[in-house]
Design an enzyme around this catalytic site. Structure first.
Site, mmCIF file in Angstrom:
data_model
loop_
_atom_site.group_PDB
_atom_site.id
_atom_site.type_symbol
_atom_site.label_atom_id
_atom_site.label_comp_id
_atom_site.label_asym_id
_atom_site.label_seq_id
_atom_site.Cartn_x
_atom_site.Cartn_y
_atom_site.Cartn_z
ATOM 1 N N LEU A 7 0.841 -1.168 -0.155
ATOM 2 C CA LEU A 7 -0.044 -0.130 -0.225
ATOM 3 C C LEU A 7 0.895 1.290 0.144
ATOM 4 O O LEU A 7 0.604 2.289 -0.498
ATOM 5 C CB LEU A 7 -0.871 -0.048 1.182
ATOM 6 C CG LEU A 7 -2.343 -0.706 1.151
ATOM 7 C CD1 LEU A 7 -3.133 -0.973 2.529
ATOM 8 C CD2 LEU A 7 -3.091 -0.379 -0.008
ATOM 9 N N PHE B 136 -9.786 4.493 -3.039
ATOM 10 C CA PHE B 136 -8.767 3.372 -3.327
ATOM 11 C C PHE B 136 -7.414 3.664 -2.491
ATOM 12 O O PHE B 136 -7.063 4.785 -1.912
ATOM 13 C CB PHE B 136 -8.190 3.938 -4.619
ATOM 14 C CG PHE B 136 -8.858 3.266 -5.878
ATOM 15 C CD1 PHE B 136 -9.765 1.973 -5.651
ATOM 16 C CD2 PHE B 136 -8.422 3.812 -7.242
ATOM 17 C CE1 PHE B 136 -10.010 1.501 -6.770
ATOM 18 C CE2 PHE B 136 -9.154 3.120 -8.307
ATOM 19 C CZ PHE B 136 -10.008 1.744 -8.199
ATOM 20 N N GLU B 137 -6.943 2.545 -2.254
ATOM 21 C CA GLU B 137 -5.550 2.582 -1.432
ATOM 22 C C GLU B 137 -5.899 3.019 -0.079
ATOM 23 O O GLU B 137 -4.852 3.948 0.487
ATOM 24 C CB GLU B 137 -4.481 3.464 -2.148
ATOM 25 C CG GLU B 137 -4.211 2.912 -3.434
ATOM 26 C CD GLU B 137 -3.699 1.562 -3.808
ATOM 27 O OE1 GLU B 137 -3.407 0.813 -2.715
ATOM 28 O OE2 GLU B 137 -3.466 1.128 -5.100
ATOM 29 N N GLY B 138 -6.772 2.884 0.553
ATOM 30 C CA GLY B 138 -7.177 3.528 2.049
ATOM 31 C C GLY B 138 -7.670 4.984 1.875
ATOM 32 O O GLY B 138 -7.297 5.801 0.819
ATOM 33 N N ARG C 121 0.172 4.047 -2.858
ATOM 34 C CA ARG C 121 -0.281 5.539 -2.464
ATOM 35 C C ARG C 121 0.467 6.481 -3.327
ATOM 36 O O ARG C 121 -0.352 7.229 -3.854
ATOM 37 C CB ARG C 121 -0.288 5.617 -1.013
ATOM 38 C CG ARG C 121 -1.552 4.802 -0.406
ATOM 39 C CD ARG C 121 -1.031 4.888 1.124
ATOM 40 N NE ARG C 121 -2.331 4.265 1.903
ATOM 41 C CZ ARG C 121 -2.124 3.468 3.144
ATOM 42 N NH1 ARG C 121 -1.053 3.416 3.576
ATOM 43 N NH2 ARG C 121 -3.015 2.728 3.548
#
Length: 590
Positions: A261, A401-403, A265
């Site tokens: 991640l 997305f991505e957290g 990010r």
């Protein structure tokens, strides 16, 4: 490879001083990187953008064929080691590929999922046999990759997954049972990184091939945007996979998920920046050709404001992005004795704070650009016949997305505090020094040297952050982690300051090099700092008023006012100069 910035530790920009000479900027791209930019632009213009309607309709075989073409050009495996069929390019170049192809709408999503989260878990955590089996085919696109983490009951709380993996009686295989949702590339991917719990609690990762018995797929999801991106559910019913398909160690799946991640990010910021540039170009061209009251709307101050602000936010995102990418590249070279994969993972972890910030600032810059792009188009912007409508719909997912951006904001301060407790970064001593400074007489001296006012503003922004964060940590202690509003206030202050410092260093470097756009870069920098001062002041007041009262509150508010005071500046004229250049060039020009 030039090493410019290895002295800055992760999160250290807040307490360390950088110089323009230490800072990598897009003006430092080498000849090969400029050739890659040209190749990516040609690929988008020829093979992707003319077919956006067909891509959104998910025309059979179209997306896999585009990935194949990207593979033929070396774009899928640009950052993969040469021994596994990749080009072995550095991290900055890999980031550049993601940024250049970020304007590809759904294609950009499919590609990022493939050569990022769909491939990197195997590359970084796989055994030698696993890497030899999968990575060369993933590098060329012969195999397509996907990543299966999210479940109906676990999104931000990834470790709350309920999918299970049970060792079979003969001890040679695992039986996976459960469900995954929102899996990008699921309609055509050949290999999936799947997360499941062994013995009910050991969160682990597995490599699962598409044709494995017991793996079935839901129908394509009907989404608000990125309609051309294949998104399906995965169902596992006694899905038997060989024991050797365990990825990494049992119970260490979280290490894989969270490390991947970090890189994801940063790459999302890169793609969002590329998408922002395309949307800005679309908006400029429309503003030049659309007439109202017998003149192009690009001549109106209200439209010029929007175009200039789009460019300023892109300038800030792009600069922070490549500044961080070079840091990661430098750190990877420092850690080379650990092996290439471990070195990059260690480098990305070192700058995890910056990666979280980049995810937020990149996605929110894109959000601003496409939203104002629709506004510039007026009623036409609400029509599917205009590309800006697609840009608007496609952009929204990037803040999830991505957290989610909320999670990433919380992570910024969480990582700072944890690193401080472990002695990895010393922010409490500078914070205490700021508290002492509040009791002293303010420095009223002036400095007329170039960039002195801007440098002082950045230094004061950092003082404002350290003052607020230090006082909050001191007063609330362990309770601070549950005060999400305060943490997000502080994160906003840090994010704005990181961008402001990054673009100031870039503007200074451009000026010293005699760059033709140096004056416009300074306009963008001064405008950003001028506006950021108000945002930082507002966020700081919100934080202070949440935990302080009485004399402490009054003293801190006075300090905040001191630290966010900037010189008078005509932002209107600066934006008009930026807009004029945009209209002349018909594109983002930095």
């Amino acid at each position: 490879m030039q090493t410019l910035s290895s002295t800055i530790q992760g999160g250290g920009f807040l307490i360390q001083t950088s110089t323009p000479e230490q800072t990598f900027t897009p003006e430092d791209f080498n000849e090969e990187q400029h050739m890659i930019i040209q190749m990516c632009n040609e690929f988008l213009d020829k093979d992707v953008l003319p077919f956006l309607v067909e891509i959104d309709q998910q025309k059979a075989g179209l997306m896999p064929s585009l990935l194949d073409k990207a593979g033929e050009l070396g774009l899928l495996g640009a950052a993969f080691p040469e021994e596994y069929g990749g080009l072995g390019k550095d991290f900055v170049t890999a980031t550049l590929v993601n940024e250049c192809l970020g304007g590809g709408h759904s294609f950009a999503v499919a590609m990022a999922a493939h050569n990022g989260i769909g491939s990197l878990p195997i590359l970084y955590f796989g055994t030698e046999a696993q890497k030899q089996k999968y990575i060369p085919k993933l590098a060329t696109g012969e195999m397509k990759g996907a990543y299966a983490l999210t479940e109906p009951g676990s999104g931000s709380d990834a470790l709350g997954a309920k999918t299970t993996a049970t060792l079979t009686a003969d001890g040679n295989s695992y039986a996976i049972n459960g469900q995954k949702i929102w899996i990008t590339n699921a309609g055509f991917a050949d290999v999936f990184t799947v997360f499941a719990k062994i013995d009910g609690d050991k969160f682990s990762a597995f490599i699962v091939e598409r044709n494995t018995p017991g793996l079935t797929f839901g129908e394509e999801e009907h989404k608000m945007g990125i309609k051309g991106s294949s998104t399906r559910q995965l169902f596992f019913e006694n899905c038997i996979i060989p024991k050797e398909n365990l990825l990494g160690e049992i119970g260490k799946g979280h290490i894989i998920a969270f490390n991947i991640l970090n890189i994801g990010r940063l790459k999302l910021c890169a793609a969002a920046t590329g998408g922002s540039k395309l949307a800005l170009k679309t908006s400029i061209v429309y503003a030049k050709t659309r007439e109202q009251f017998k003149v192009p709307i690009a001549s109106f101050g209200a439209i010029q404001y929007k175009l200039a602000e789009m460019a300023i936010r892109i300038f800030a995102a792009e600069t922070a992005l490549f500044r961080t990418a070079q840091w990661i590249d430098d750190k990877e070279h420092q850690l080379h004795d650990a092996g290439k994969q471990d070195a990059l993972l260690g480098a990305a972890e070192e700058y995890a704070i910056e990666c979280a910030m980049l995810k937020v600032l990149g996605s929110e810059a894109l959000n601003y650009v496409v939203d104002e792009g629709v506004q510039i188009h007026g009623g036409n912007g609400f029509s599917d016949e205009y590309d800006i409508s697609r840009s608007y719909r496609d952009s929204r997912i990037n803040r999830i997305f991505e957290g989610t951006n909320e999670i990433n904001r919380l992570l910024v301060l969480d990582m700072y505090l944890k690193r401080a407790l472990k002695g990895r970064i010393n922010i409490m001593a500078p914070a205490m020094a700021i508290q002492k400074e509040l009791m002293s007489i303010p420095d009223m001296s002036s400095d007329d040297t170039p960039f002195a006012a801007e440098q002082k503003a950045i230094a004061n922004f950092k003082k404002a952050i350290l003052m607020c964060a230090g006082a909050a940590a001191q007063k609330l202690m362990m309770k601070l982690e549950s005060e999400q509003e305060i943490l997000m206030n502080l994160a906003d202050m840090v994010i704005d300051t990181f961008q402001a410092e990054s673009i100031l260093l870039r503007a200074m470097k451009m000026s010293s090099a005699g760059n033709a756009n140096a004056d416009i870069a300074l306009d963008a920098t001064r405008t950003f700092i001028y506006d950021a001062a108000d945002r930082i002041n507002h966020a700081g007041k919100s934080a202070i008023n949440s935990f302080a009262e009485g004399d402490e509150q009054r003293m801190m508010l006075m300090g905040l006012k001191r630290f966010t005071k900037t010189d008078s500046f005509n932002a209107k004229d600066a934006r008009r100069r930026i807009a004029a250049k945009l209209v002349e060039m018909e594109r983002y020009f930095f």
